[in-house]
Design a protein around this motif. Structure first.
Motif, PDB file in Angstrom:
ATOM      1  N   SER A 174      -4.511   0.157  11.532  1.00 16.95           N
ATOM      2  CA  SER A 174      -3.368   0.812  10.688  1.00 16.95           C
ATOM      3  C   SER A 174      -2.719  -0.305   9.848  1.00 16.95           C
ATOM      4  N   SER A 175      -2.735  -1.623  10.407  1.00 16.54           N
ATOM      5  CA  SER A 175      -2.245  -2.823   9.496  1.00 16.54           C
ATOM      6  C   SER A 175      -3.131  -2.752   8.006  1.00 16.54           C
ATOM      7  N   MET A 217      -4.602  -0.249   6.620  1.00 17.02           N
ATOM      8  CA  MET A 217      -4.253   1.133   5.976  1.00 17.02           C
ATOM      9  C   MET A 217      -3.066   0.877   5.239  1.00 17.02           C
ATOM     10  N   TYR A 218      -2.042   0.215   5.884  1.00 16.31           N
ATOM     11  CA  TYR A 218      -0.798   0.216   5.143  1.00 16.31           C
ATOM     12  C   TYR A 218      -0.724  -1.270   4.607  1.00 16.31           C
ATOM     13  N   LEU A 221      -0.593  -4.514   5.742  1.00 12.51           N
ATOM     14  CA  LEU A 221       0.422  -5.246   6.171  1.00 12.51           C
ATOM     15  C   LEU A 221      -0.214  -6.528   5.783  1.00 12.51           C
TER      16      LEU A 221
END
Length: 65
Positions: free
Chosen positions: A34-35, A37-38, A40
């Motif tokens: 998810s890092s 996807m967002y 980060l």
């Protein structure tokens, strides 16, 4: 006012590495995936997650959907 010496400051006893080690495999992979996807942008944290995944003999490539 008396200045406090830096060595006398009490900080947290757990580190980022300790926290990553406490995560189970699914949680660690979800956070790592998810890092991306967002977007980060924390290279130090990303490296620590990659190292922990490699220590567990897991893939460090994010899954593309």
């Amino acid at each position: 006012m008396k200045a406090i010496k830096y060595t006398n400051i009490k900080g947290p006893k757990t580190t980022t590495n300790d926290y990553l080690k406490s995560l189970d495999n699914d949680e660690l992979q979800n956070v790592y995936g998810s890092s991306f996807m967002y977007g980060l942008n924390l290279p130090g944290l990303m490296k620590k997650m990659q190292d922990e995944l490699q220590r567990r003999n897991m893939t460090t490539q994010p899954a593309l959907f």
